[in-house]
Design an enzyme around this catalytic site. Sequence first.
Site, PDB file in Angstrom:
ATOM      1  N   ASN A   1      -9.341   9.156 -10.795  1.00  0.00           N
ATOM      2  CA  ASN A   1     -10.414   9.865 -10.106  1.00  0.00           C
ATOM      3  C   ASN A   1     -10.173  11.366  -9.991  1.00  0.00           C
ATOM      4  O   ASN A   1     -11.033  12.182 -10.328  1.00  0.00           O
ATOM      5  CB  ASN A   1     -10.593   9.278  -8.690  1.00  0.00           C
TER       6      ASN A   1
ATOM      7  N   THR B   1      -5.997   3.933 -14.698  1.00  0.00           N
ATOM      8  CA  THR B   1      -5.566   3.701 -13.327  1.00  0.00           C
ATOM      9  C   THR B   1      -5.343   2.222 -13.111  1.00  0.00           C
ATOM     10  O   THR B   1      -6.178   1.401 -13.502  1.00  0.00           O
ATOM     11  CB  THR B   1      -6.559   4.218 -12.265  1.00  0.00           C
ATOM     12  N   ILE B   2      -4.218   1.876 -12.512  1.00  0.00           N
ATOM     13  CA  ILE B   2      -3.967   0.456 -12.236  1.00  0.00           C
ATOM     14  C   ILE B   2      -4.853  -0.041 -11.100  1.00  0.00           C
ATOM     15  O   ILE B   2      -5.031  -1.245 -10.943  1.00  0.00           O
ATOM     16  CB  ILE B   2      -2.484   0.191 -11.901  1.00  0.00           C
ATOM     17  N   ASP B   3      -5.428   0.878 -10.312  1.00  0.00           N
ATOM     18  CA  ASP B   3      -6.305   0.475  -9.205  1.00  0.00           C
ATOM     19  C   ASP B   3      -7.652  -0.041  -9.689  1.00  0.00           C
ATOM     20  O   ASP B   3      -8.379  -0.698  -8.935  1.00  0.00           O
ATOM     21  CB  ASP B   3      -6.540   1.641  -8.251  1.00  0.00           C
TER      22      ASP B   3
ATOM     23  N   GLU C   1      -2.044  -2.996   0.043  1.00  0.00           N
ATOM     24  CA  GLU C   1      -1.409  -2.032   0.940  1.00  0.00           C
ATOM     25  C   GLU C   1      -2.439  -1.290   1.790  1.00  0.00           C
ATOM     26  O   GLU C   1      -2.127  -0.788   2.869  1.00  0.00           O
ATOM     27  CB  GLU C   1      -0.601  -1.017   0.136  1.00  0.00           C
TER      28      GLU C   1
ATOM     29  N   TYR D   1       6.363   0.610  -7.024  1.00  0.00           N
ATOM     30  CA  TYR D   1       6.231   1.219  -8.348  1.00  0.00           C
ATOM     31  C   TYR D   1       6.448   0.233  -9.491  1.00  0.00           C
ATOM     32  O   TYR D   1       5.980   0.456 -10.604  1.00  0.00           O
ATOM     33  CB  TYR D   1       7.220   2.371  -8.504  1.00  0.00           C
TER      34      TYR D   1
ATOM     35  N   GLN E   1       5.230  -2.454 -10.366  1.00  0.00           N
ATOM     36  CA  GLN E   1       4.064  -3.072 -11.014  1.00  0.00           C
ATOM     37  C   GLN E   1       3.353  -2.128 -11.984  1.00  0.00           C
ATOM     38  O   GLN E   1       2.539  -2.560 -12.796  1.00  0.00           O
ATOM     39  CB  GLN E   1       3.074  -3.542  -9.954  1.00  0.00           C
TER      40      GLN E   1
END
Length: 403
Positions: free
Chosen positions: A107, A135-137, A236, A293, A295
């Site tokens: 982003n 992005t892993i998100d 999280e 971290y 992951q």
Amino acid sequence: MTGKVLVAQGGGPTAVINQSLVGAVLESRKFRSVEKVYGALHGVRGIVDEDFLDLTQETTHNLELVGETPSSGLGSTRDKPDAAYCREIFTVLQAHGIDNFFYIGGNDSSDTVRIVAEEARKADYALRCIHIPKTIDNDLVITDHCPGYPSAARYVAQAFMGANLDNAALPGVYIGVVMGRHAGFLTAAAALGKKFPDDGPHLIYIPERAFDEDRFLADVKATFERYGRCVIAVSEGIADKDGVPIATKLAKEIERDAHGNVQLGGGALADLLTEIIKRKLGIKRVRGDTFGYIQRSFVGCVSDVDQREAREVGEKAVQYAMFGDRDGSVTIHRTGWYSVDYHLTPLEDIAGKTKVMPDEFIADSGTDVTDAFRLYLRPLLGRGMPDAFRLRGNTVPKILKKG
């Protein structure tokens, strides 16, 4: 596309971000009109500091090896440029005669590309600016999914598969805290590790649903009474109904990062949740892990689909710069089961926006995912997903302990 090319990587590393780097570099080097291909060390910080590598001189063989390697080959940064910072970026690009700017990131990176493109237009400077997603998100809007997410999701699914097997052997309560400040896509991937109806994770908590401590304890108690154990996946970024992160509500001390964001990682949430389960439910065997971290760039747990698409978004970025006449962000669009196409989306449609899990992916209970999510994620995980088996229940009649 002519002249000089600059590529940079920003934000958190992923298992496949180097595929996008290599895709952009090798595709750029195909065109005779390209004089040089540079890489900025540590993202936008490397640009303002003029720390560049000449990737025109790198061998194709070594680039391919770097592409297979997780994490950011050029290094990254957590700098979040404002307008003044972006003007510095543009000044450096102009001084070095950069004609094409490719920034691989999430982003914040897309917003940086947007502002730099605006600065170039104000100065009437011919600069093509393309954002390459990662992005892993998985929280970029418009795109079906983000490169980096499938590999991280594969890791999370496999990690919970293993945690469930361990928990079944030695029953208790297990909590795994997964990255995800505003979006629960990565935590939800834990559900792909389930095979049998009584497998964990039995409960999944994501930021898209308000977290209530009393209901959480009731869910854990009911699950423990039903199965004799309980495996829990937690984002999280879970927050209460007022949007207050649970990590800050339960913690005695609050830490913040360089951007002022509350530090959600580091193990605090896992410790806090395990403590309240022990104290309020009286369950003795309760354990918690924070994936942290590990992951993001785990070696040996990479989706082949993710690798391919990460390479292609880098290649497509260069093609759009070469054959197009506009700036933008490369987006992925699902076209079949399973195939994708790539579009160039206006930067203003991407920058500064966050995608969260849609309601259709979240079960009515709020603590599980739907089959629609499983069908969405499974093809992204790629080939060779491991499987788990259990002994059949062919029990032997008791002799001494009857009745």
